[in-house]
Write a protein that holds these residues in place. Structure first.
Motif, short mmCIF file in Angstrom:
data_model
loop_
_atom_site.label_atom_id
_atom_site.label_comp_id
_atom_site.label_asym_id
_atom_site.label_seq_id
_atom_site.Cartn_x
_atom_site.Cartn_y
_atom_site.Cartn_z
N ALA A 55 0.84 -1.19 0.00
CA ALA A 55 0.00 0.00 0.00
C ALA A 55 0.88 1.25 0.00
O ALA A 55 2.07 1.20 0.32
CB ALA A 55 -0.92 -0.01 1.22
N ASP A 118 -3.22 5.09 0.66
CA ASP A 118 -4.07 4.07 1.29
C ASP A 118 -4.09 4.22 2.80
O ASP A 118 -5.06 3.82 3.46
CB ASP A 118 -3.57 2.67 0.91
CG ASP A 118 -3.55 2.46 -0.59
OD1 ASP A 118 -4.62 2.57 -1.21
OD2 ASP A 118 -2.46 2.21 -1.14
N VAL A 119 -3.01 4.76 3.35
CA VAL A 119 -2.88 4.92 4.80
C VAL A 119 -2.22 6.25 5.11
O VAL A 119 -1.22 6.62 4.48
CB VAL A 119 -2.02 3.79 5.42
CG1 VAL A 119 -1.86 3.99 6.93
CG2 VAL A 119 -2.60 2.42 5.12
N LEU A 143 -6.67 10.49 1.62
CA LEU A 143 -6.86 9.05 1.49
C LEU A 143 -7.72 8.70 0.28
O LEU A 143 -8.65 9.42 -0.08
CB LEU A 143 -7.54 8.50 2.74
CG LEU A 143 -6.68 8.46 4.01
CD1 LEU A 143 -7.56 8.16 5.20
CD2 LEU A 143 -5.56 7.45 3.89
N ARG A 144 -7.40 7.56 -0.32
CA ARG A 144 -8.27 6.97 -1.33
C ARG A 144 -9.52 6.40 -0.65
O ARG A 144 -9.49 6.13 0.55
CB ARG A 144 -7.53 5.87 -2.08
CG ARG A 144 -6.29 6.35 -2.82
CD ARG A 144 -5.62 5.21 -3.58
NE ARG A 144 -4.47 5.71 -4.32
CZ ARG A 144 -3.22 5.31 -4.15
NH1 ARG A 144 -2.95 4.38 -3.23
NH2 ARG A 144 -2.23 5.83 -4.87
N GLY A 147 -9.51 3.99 2.40
CA GLY A 147 -8.24 4.14 3.10
C GLY A 147 -8.42 4.27 4.60
O GLY A 147 -9.55 4.32 5.11
N ARG A 148 -7.32 4.32 5.31
CA ARG A 148 -7.42 4.34 6.77
C ARG A 148 -6.44 5.33 7.40
O ARG A 148 -5.33 5.55 6.89
CB ARG A 148 -7.19 2.95 7.35
CG ARG A 148 -5.79 2.40 7.16
CD ARG A 148 -5.68 0.95 7.62
NE ARG A 148 -6.33 0.01 6.71
CZ ARG A 148 -6.25 -1.31 6.82
NH1 ARG A 148 -5.56 -1.85 7.82
NH2 ARG A 148 -6.85 -2.10 5.96
N THR A 206 -11.28 3.83 9.29
CA THR A 206 -11.48 3.64 7.86
C THR A 206 -12.41 4.72 7.32
O THR A 206 -13.40 5.06 7.97
CB THR A 206 -12.08 2.26 7.57
OG1 THR A 206 -11.21 1.27 8.13
CG2 THR A 206 -12.21 2.03 6.07
#
Length: 207
Positions: A55, A118-119, A143-144, A147-148, A206
Motif C-alpha cells: 500500500a 491508502d494509509v 486518502l483513497r 483508506g485508513r 477507515t
C-alpha cells in the motif's frame, strides 16, 4: 481539552527545536527501535494496522523514519514528511535503498500535491497541532476511498498532562469515519521499553 488548551499545548510543542533534538531522538527506546525486542513489538503492531497487500503509506511527522522503515520492510511504498531538516536527513539515510521518499514539510498540510494514499500514519503528532478537527479533515482527504487513518496518540504526565485522550480523538473522528476502533497500548511494555501508566493508544479509522 478545550480549544484554548489545544492552542496552548500546540504552542508549547512548537517551541521545541526538533533540529536540535534530532541527534538524540533515537536514544528513546520507542523512537530508535534499536532494541530488537522493541522493534519486533512495533513491527507486529504495525503489520496489524496496515493493509495486508502493498500500500501507499504517508507517515506524517515521521521523525527519523523508524516507523517508515518498518512499513517499507513490510512491502509498503512510503512517503515520510517532517518539518525538521535534521530529522528528514536522518530519515532519508535510514530509508536509503527502500521504496520510500522523505519530504520536508508541515504534517498539517503535507507537500504531496494531488497524490492520494491508502494509509495516513501519524504517531504522537496530532496533539501538538492547533485545530485538530481541521487537520483530521485534511488527512482524510489525502486518502483513497476505503483508506485508513492510523493515529498513535496518548496523554502524558500527571501534574500538567499533555496529549489527546482517546475519547476526544474518537469524537473528532466521528463525522469523518464510520469505523474507528481504539486499541490500548499502555499495557504493552515491549512497545515502550518499560512499564507505563499513562494513556497510550492507537485509533484505526477507515474512511
Amino acid at each position: 481539552m478545550t480549544n484554548m488548551d489545544d492552542h496552548t499545548v500546540a504552542a508549547g510543542a512548537a517551541d521545541i527545536d526538533w533540529d536540535a533534538q534530532a541527534g538524540a531522538f533515537d536514544d528513546e527506546p520507542d523512537h530508535g527501535l534499536r532494541d530488537p525486542v522493541i522493534r519486533a513489538a512495533w513491527a507486529t503492531r504495525l503489520r496489524s494496522w496496515l493493509p495486508e497487500h502493498p500500500a501507499d503509506v504517508l507517515d506524517l511527522g515521521c521523525g527519523t523514519g523508524s516507523l517508515s522503515l518498518l512499513a517499507a520492510e513490510q512491502g509498503h511504498r512510503v512517503t515520510g514528511v517532517d518539518a525538521s531538516s535534521a530529522m528528514v536527513e536522518r530519515a532519508r539515510a535510514k530509508l536509503a535503498g527502500r521504496d520510500a521518499v522523505v519530504l520536508r514539510g508541515d504534517a498539517a498540510a503535507p507537500p504531496v500535491g494531488e497524490q492520494r494514499f491508502d494509509v495516513v500514519l501519524v504517531r504522537h503528532v496530532l496533539w501538538t497541532l492547533p485545530r485538530p478537527e481541521r487537520v483530521l479533515r485534511r488527512w482524510r482527504d489525502l486518502l483513497r476511498p476505503g483508506g485508513r487513518l492510523v493515529l498513535v496518540e496518548g496523554v502524558w504526565g500527571t501534574v500538567h498532562p499533555v496529549g489527546m485522550a482517546a475519547d476526544r480523538l474518537t469524537a473528532l473522528l466521528a463525522p469523518l469515519s464510520p469505523d474507528a476502533r481504539v486499541e490500548r497500548l499502555s499495557g504493552d511494555c515491549l512497545l515502550w521499553g518499560k512499564a507505563v501508566e499513562d494513556e497510550r493508544y492507537v485509533v484505526v479509522a477507515t474512511v
